[in-house]
Design an enzyme around this catalytic site. Structure first.
Site, mmCIF file in Angstrom:
data_model
loop_
_atom_site.group_PDB
_atom_site.id
_atom_site.type_symbol
_atom_site.label_atom_id
_atom_site.label_comp_id
_atom_site.label_asym_id
_atom_site.label_seq_id
_atom_site.Cartn_x
_atom_site.Cartn_y
_atom_site.Cartn_z
ATOM 1 N N CYS A 18 0.827 -1.214 0.000
ATOM 2 C CA CYS A 18 0.000 0.000 0.000
ATOM 3 C C CYS A 18 0.857 1.258 0.000
ATOM 4 O O CYS A 18 1.350 1.685 1.047
ATOM 5 C CB CYS A 18 -0.926 -0.016 1.218
ATOM 6 S SG CYS A 18 -1.943 1.463 1.336
ATOM 7 N N CYS A 58 -0.536 4.121 2.134
ATOM 8 C CA CYS A 58 -0.328 3.967 3.585
ATOM 9 C C CYS A 58 1.127 4.223 3.963
ATOM 10 O O CYS A 58 1.404 4.822 4.995
ATOM 11 C CB CYS A 58 -0.679 2.552 4.055
ATOM 12 S SG CYS A 58 -2.147 1.861 3.313
ATOM 13 N N ASP A 59 2.063 3.734 3.159
ATOM 14 C CA ASP A 59 3.464 3.687 3.603
ATOM 15 C C ASP A 59 4.424 4.575 2.825
ATOM 16 O O ASP A 59 5.589 4.701 3.221
ATOM 17 C CB ASP A 59 3.970 2.232 3.511
ATOM 18 C CG ASP A 59 3.143 1.298 4.379
ATOM 19 O OD1 ASP A 59 2.704 1.747 5.456
ATOM 20 O OD2 ASP A 59 2.921 0.137 3.994
#
Ligand code: NAP
Length: 324
Positions: free
Chosen positions: A146, A149-150
């Site tokens: 992701c 997300c990261d």
């Protein structure tokens, strides 16, 4: 049984519903909008974030009607608001089983057992794994599925993205906002992503390509430090230093719970007809989880609408026949 009319008390979720929707991505939320508007008592069950994989997409550029694009988070928020507006209740729980009891479909969850004559499965997909040494060990320590997300953990760093589809190339573009260098590692020498996305990647100076390469191992000490690659043309093995690796090699349907109940294809996707009807009357499937040729948000929404209407018709039919 008469269909129960909304609005109802906000705080309680009754065990008996008209429709239970499993999964709160675009397909499930749209199904909820339609069954809610049909005044059916609808419960949508989602175990993680509302919006599903779509909510983790940075910018959706091909969603019709939004020429400037829309973030996955914002689209999901709007769909949720709309589903709730028409009375769909959302339960934050994991579905443990789906079984039949005559006309009733029994949905066991971590927060209790619910039943309804009609169920719409919109459980979507999860990212495929490479299945190589280091992938599991370094999850959250440089291995990610992701970018939204990261990505921010990799400011000024060098990252690799594995895959050549829409997800890999779009997320590689997103990662250029953070990383200094983004390498797309693809097993062929041609991408399968949309042409317009390919053009953007080819013209982005931060993106470089490693064609006809596969990742054999992910290595490091406490976090990812390097990949062991194989050049498929020369069979040569290479050490490739990176700070992170984002894996986008396709999707696996989340259908383990339904494999003995419903007809699935050889890849585990649910087989439906054009009305989203599965092999069991009263159970419908919509979105990425079903066998289809185009997995896009716009087709997930369309599936959800059709499934919502089909569930409504099914309930009317069994009510007419005196089934409930
Ligand atoms: P995908 O289209 O199935 O592409 C997967 C990519 O990973 C392919 O390039 C494939 O290589 C490669 N791959 C598969 N297994 C591999 C392995 N074991 N090792 C190395 N590489 C491997 O998957 P996706 O990009 O996740 O997209 C899934 C679906 O969602 C697609 O229908 C896609 O169009 C859709 N989607 C759409 C958008 C959008 O329209 N904006 C965004 C994201 C996803 P080959 O090419 O050699 O097969």
């Amino acid at each position: 049984m008469d269909f129960l009319l909304i609005p109802r008390k906000e705080e309680e979720i009754e065990k008996e519903q008209d429709v239970i929707i499993i999964g709160g991505g675009p397909a499930g939320l749209t199904a909820g909008i339609y069954t809610g508007r049909a005044r059916l008592k609808t419960l949508l069950i989602e175990e993680s974030s509302i919006g599903g994989l779509a909510s983790l997409t940075a910018t959706i550029e091909n969603y019709p009607g939004f020429p400037e694009g829309i973030t996955g988070k914002e689209l999901s928020r709007r769909l949720e608001e709309q589903a709730k507006k028409f009375g769909t209740k959302i339960l934050d729980a994991k579905v443990l089983s789906l079984t039949l009891d005559g006309i009733w479909k029994i949905v066991e969850t971590t927060k209790g057992i619910y039943r309804a004559p009609s169920v719409i499965i919109c459980s979507g997909t999860k990212p495929k794994k490479l299945g190589i040494p280091g992938e599991r060990e370094f999850l959250g320590k440089g291995v990610s599925y992701c970018a939204v997300c990261d990505g921010a953990f990799f400011i000024g760093k060098k990252v690799a993205v594995v895959g050549g589809g829409d997800a890999a190339v779009e997320e590689a573009l997103y990662l250029t906002h953070f990383a200094e260098e983004v390498y797309i590692i693809h097993r062929r020498d041609e991408l399968r992503a949309e042409k317009i996305t390919q053009e953007k990647a080819f013209s982005n100076p931060k993106i470089k390509f490693l064609w006809s390469h596969i990742v054999k191992k992910i290595e490091g000490d406490k976090k990812v430090e390097r990949l062991i690659l194989e050049d498929l043309k020369t069979k040569e093995e290479k050490i490739f230093p990176v700070d992170g690796v984002f894996i986008y090699i396709g999707l696996t349907p989340q259908t383990e719970l339904y494999s003995s109940l419903l007809k699935l294809d050889e890849n585990g996707f649910i087989i439906t007809d054009e009305n989203m009807q599965t092999s069991v009357p009263g159970i419908f499937a919509a979105g990425d989880v079903r066998v289809k040729s185009l997995r896009q948000i716009v087709t997930a929404l369309s599936d959800g609408a059709i499934a919502g209407v089909s569930a409504t018709k099914y309930l009317e039919e069994i009510k007419f026949k005196g089934g409930i």
